[in-house]
Design an enzyme around this catalytic site. Sequence first.
Site, PDB file in Angstrom:
ATOM      1  N   ASP A 118      -1.180  -1.560  -4.012  1.00 52.01           N
ATOM      2  CA  ASP A 118      -2.532  -1.634  -3.441  1.00 52.01           C
ATOM      3  C   ASP A 118      -3.052  -0.209  -3.175  1.00 52.01           C
ATOM      4  O   ASP A 118      -2.370   0.583  -2.508  1.00 52.01           O
ATOM      5  CB  ASP A 118      -2.423  -2.426  -2.121  1.00 52.01           C
ATOM      6  N   ASN A 171      -8.000  -9.976  -1.274  1.00 51.95           N
ATOM      7  CA  ASN A 171      -7.017  -9.171  -0.528  1.00 51.95           C
ATOM      8  C   ASN A 171      -7.059  -9.458   0.973  1.00 51.95           C
ATOM      9  O   ASN A 171      -8.132  -9.391   1.603  1.00 51.95           O
ATOM     10  CB  ASN A 171      -7.320  -7.684  -0.724  1.00 51.95           C
ATOM     11  N   SER A 195       0.852  -1.196   0.000  1.00 55.01           N
ATOM     12  CA  SER A 195       0.000   0.000   0.000  1.00 55.01           C
ATOM     13  C   SER A 195       0.887   1.246   0.000  1.00 55.01           C
ATOM     14  O   SER A 195       2.105   1.145   0.182  1.00 55.01           O
ATOM     15  CB  SER A 195      -0.874   0.006   1.249  1.00 55.01           C
ATOM     16  N   ASP A 251      -4.911  -8.433   4.482  1.00 46.73           N
ATOM     17  CA  ASP A 251      -3.885  -7.720   5.247  1.00 46.73           C
ATOM     18  C   ASP A 251      -4.095  -7.947   6.744  1.00 46.73           C
ATOM     19  O   ASP A 251      -3.213  -8.430   7.464  1.00 46.73           O
ATOM     20  CB  ASP A 251      -3.940  -6.222   4.901  1.00 46.73           C
ATOM     21  N   THR A 252      -5.290  -7.627   7.225  1.00 46.03           N
ATOM     22  CA  THR A 252      -5.575  -7.658   8.661  1.00 46.03           C
ATOM     23  C   THR A 252      -5.217  -9.010   9.307  1.00 46.03           C
ATOM     24  O   THR A 252      -4.617  -9.045  10.383  1.00 46.03           O
ATOM     25  CB  THR A 252      -7.063  -7.314   8.898  1.00 46.03           C
ATOM     26  N   HIS A 302     -11.756  -6.834  -1.805  1.00 48.36           N
ATOM     27  CA  HIS A 302     -10.949  -6.221  -0.739  1.00 48.36           C
ATOM     28  C   HIS A 302     -11.618  -6.527   0.602  1.00 48.36           C
ATOM     29  O   HIS A 302     -12.758  -6.986   0.659  1.00 48.36           O
ATOM     30  CB  HIS A 302     -10.875  -4.707  -0.946  1.00 48.36           C
ATOM     31  N   GLY A 303     -10.911  -6.221   1.679  1.00 49.09           N
ATOM     32  CA  GLY A 303     -11.495  -6.397   3.010  1.00 49.09           C
ATOM     33  C   GLY A 303     -11.893  -7.837   3.278  1.00 49.09           C
ATOM     34  O   GLY A 303     -12.924  -8.107   3.888  1.00 49.09           O
TER      35      GLY A 303
END
Length: 284
Positions: free
Chosen positions: A82, A230, A50, A232-233, A208-209
């Site tokens: 991203d 996607n 990102s 990330d968390t 996403h998310g």
Amino acid sequence: MPLVTGKEILAAAKKGNYGVGAFNCNNMEIVQAIVAAAEAENSPVIIQASQGAIKYAGLDYIVGLVTMAAEKAKIPVCLHLDHGTDFQQVVQCIARGFSSVMFDGSKLPLEENIAITKKIVEIAAAVGVSTEAELGKIAGTEDEITVQDKDAMFTDPKDVQYFAEKSGVDSLAVAIGTAHGQYKFEPKLDFARLDKIRSLVDIPIVMHGSSGVPDADVQKAISLGVRKINIDTNIREAFVRGLKGAMDKNPREIDPRKLLGPAREAMIAVVREKIRVFGSSGKA
Ligand code: G3H
Ligand code: 13P
Ligand code: ZN
């Protein structure tokens, strides 16, 4: 092997009817964990950075780390930008060696989003870099979405074909009820909307998310045309869990390797699990 484009990886995923994880990186341990997991699963993988990651690690470090990891890897690796929102930075990433870029014009009026996306698509395509755009607004979990907000934020199927044709983009991120960050409530995905979108465009759809979306829902989304997922968390959570576990076990430890090693192991486990859920194991 050299970096491969997102377009190649997602075209194969479409053909084989599976999804491919796009995992966010910020540092060396995260890059190593993503590649180790993908290699253990013999899966193609997308590593994304990102604007925040670039600010934190530096563009040269991100490119250096991921390019080197790809060169050593036995599986296809794509380096993707991203949520690029700055035209110049997106072009810089293309020039420095990213194999895929996202221009996120979701906050712009439709025509402006199309115009900038199109410009980026032209530049990227000229040097063999693939592209992603966003239509609709993907929320943060802190955003409370009311029923009225839903129609304003979610991707409007009536714009999808127009957007894809006018911009020429290779893949499209859609807002269908997922949100970035840790969910406070279980997300409710609008599968009917996704199905409608899929019937209108042929390009791969990006979700996403996706951290915290139940596995069965992710798999249903894949069956409805989502090809890039996607995450990330979930990686952040694993990193901190591994780190904290090591610190709790030995509060006097001062060797960073003894703390970051377990963090890396925890991330490998999470990424492997995701790859299996997305169905890309064995597809490298
Ligand atoms: O989409 C957001 C990603 O999780 C990246 O987050 O901007 O804090 O690096 P970040
Ligand atoms: P999560 O916050 O759900 O991991 O989403 C990451 C993402 O969409 C990056 O673009
Ligand atoms: Zn995102």
